[in-house]
Enzyme design. Structure first.
Site, short mmCIF file in Angstrom:
data_model
loop_
_atom_site.label_atom_id
_atom_site.label_comp_id
_atom_site.label_asym_id
_atom_site.label_seq_id
_atom_site.Cartn_x
_atom_site.Cartn_y
_atom_site.Cartn_z
N HIS A 183 14.73 -27.73 -28.29
CA HIS A 183 14.11 -26.49 -28.73
C HIS A 183 15.07 -25.72 -29.63
O HIS A 183 16.29 -25.92 -29.62
CB HIS A 183 13.72 -25.61 -27.53
CG HIS A 183 14.87 -25.16 -26.69
ND1 HIS A 183 15.55 -25.99 -25.82
CD2 HIS A 183 15.48 -23.95 -26.59
CE1 HIS A 183 16.51 -25.33 -25.22
NE2 HIS A 183 16.51 -24.08 -25.67
N ASP A 199 15.80 -21.63 -30.37
CA ASP A 199 15.54 -20.41 -29.62
C ASP A 199 14.60 -19.45 -30.35
O ASP A 199 14.69 -19.25 -31.56
CB ASP A 199 16.85 -19.67 -29.33
CG ASP A 199 17.71 -20.39 -28.30
OD1 ASP A 199 17.14 -21.11 -27.44
OD2 ASP A 199 18.94 -20.25 -28.37
N HIS A 213 18.59 -27.66 -29.67
CA HIS A 213 19.49 -28.00 -28.58
C HIS A 213 18.71 -28.35 -27.32
O HIS A 213 17.51 -28.07 -27.21
CB HIS A 213 20.52 -26.90 -28.31
CG HIS A 213 19.93 -25.54 -28.06
ND1 HIS A 213 19.42 -24.74 -29.06
CD2 HIS A 213 19.78 -24.83 -26.91
CE1 HIS A 213 18.98 -23.61 -28.56
NE2 HIS A 213 19.18 -23.64 -27.25
N ARG A 244 23.93 -15.73 -22.53
CA ARG A 244 23.63 -15.95 -23.95
C ARG A 244 23.37 -14.65 -24.68
O ARG A 244 22.62 -13.79 -24.19
CB ARG A 244 22.39 -16.86 -24.10
CG ARG A 244 22.20 -17.37 -25.54
CD ARG A 244 20.95 -18.21 -25.66
NE ARG A 244 19.76 -17.40 -25.92
CZ ARG A 244 18.51 -17.81 -25.69
NH1 ARG A 244 18.29 -19.00 -25.15
NH2 ARG A 244 17.47 -17.02 -25.95
#
Length: 277
Positions: A97, A99, A253, A268
């Site tokens: 995916h 983000d 990622h 994150r």
């Protein structure tokens, strides 16, 4: 400080040494990191015990930060989302995916800090979307450049898993109202480097707008598989206090879910970007 940048393979990834990210980032190293990110697409920093405030400060040097509509956040530091396997179902990180592509202006990049890692397992892989695009035949490249695709928050955040309490349901419904499905180009041109990369991902892309459903499913299936070929990827074995910084505009990622029942906690910061073109 003297920065040392070591590439990990020709397509993607480099280790950066000689920088203490617990301290404010000065102009010269900032420019060096910005250049290295363009060249290598994901950067890794070992032994960086940053606080949430220090992580946010580092990320804010590169742009405004996003507050995630669903994932929990660090108390007092809402720009830092928490991926804690003891608290939240994070299985949808275990697919390829990019983000928050459900946003009108998806992320420029993200800064991920390893707070608690399992004794074994829990690696993350990144793939270069530009390397994947470059490897396609010219006729297919030309065809894809004329297409757009729909990205939907609910593909990775289904109601049955993220709306199972009254409080969670209210937050989920608000997130869905605030983030309707968006269309972006299938091939994105990086706004700084000018490189072209595939901009569809299994996490959020639901269909190619101009194709029939069966055509869209077949082409997306091929592109998802192609984009994650080993020669386009790098795999990172986490240690506590590692930090990764990636260019979300031109990478995908995958967080490998192979460590349970061990616990994995990551923080994150997501840096907002521009409208894909």
């Amino acid at each position: 400080m003297s920065l040392h940048i070591t590439p990990l393979n020709p397509a993607i990834g480099a280790v950066v040494e000689g920088l203490d990210l617990t301290r404010p980032l000065e102009d010269r190293p900032y420019r060096a990191i910005e250049r290295a990110l363009l060249d290598h697409q994901v950067l890794f920093f070992r032994d960086q015990p940053v606080t949430p405030a220090q992580q946010a400060s580092f990320a804010q040097r590169f742009g405004d930060l996003h507050i995630h509509p669903i994932f929990p956040q660090v108390e007092g530091q809402p720009e830092i989302l928490v991926l804690d396997t003891a608290v939240t179902d994070v299985r949808d990180n275990a697919i390829w995916h990019t983000d928050v592509t459900f946003l009108e202006t998806p992320a420029l990049g993200a800064v991920l800090s390893a707070r608690q890692v399992p004794d074994y397992g829990g690696d993350t892989l990144w793939a270069s979307s530009s390397a994947a695009f470059d490897a396609l035949s010219e006729p297919l490249q030309c065809f894809l450049e004329g297409l757009t695709a729909t990205h939907d928050l609910t593909r990775s955040f289904p109601l049955e898993r993220f709306g199972n309490t009254p409080e969670a349901l209210a937050r989920y419904e608000q997130a869905r109202r605030d983030n309707p499905p968006r269309s972006h180009p299938v091939v994105r041109t990086h706004p700084v480097s000018g490189r072209k990369g595939l901009f569809v991902n299994e996490g959020f892309t639901t269909r190619i707008d101009q194709l029939q459903p069966a055509e869209s499913d077949a082409l997306l299936g091929y592109l998802f598989s192609h984009a994650s070929r080993p020669e386009f990827t790098v795999r990172w074995r986490w240690k506590a206090n590692d930090l990764a910084f990636w260019d979300n505009r031109i990478t995908q990622h995958y967080a490998v879910d192979d460590y349970r029942p061990q616990r994995r906690v990551m923080h994150r910061a997501t840096i907002l970007g521009d409208r894909p073109r």
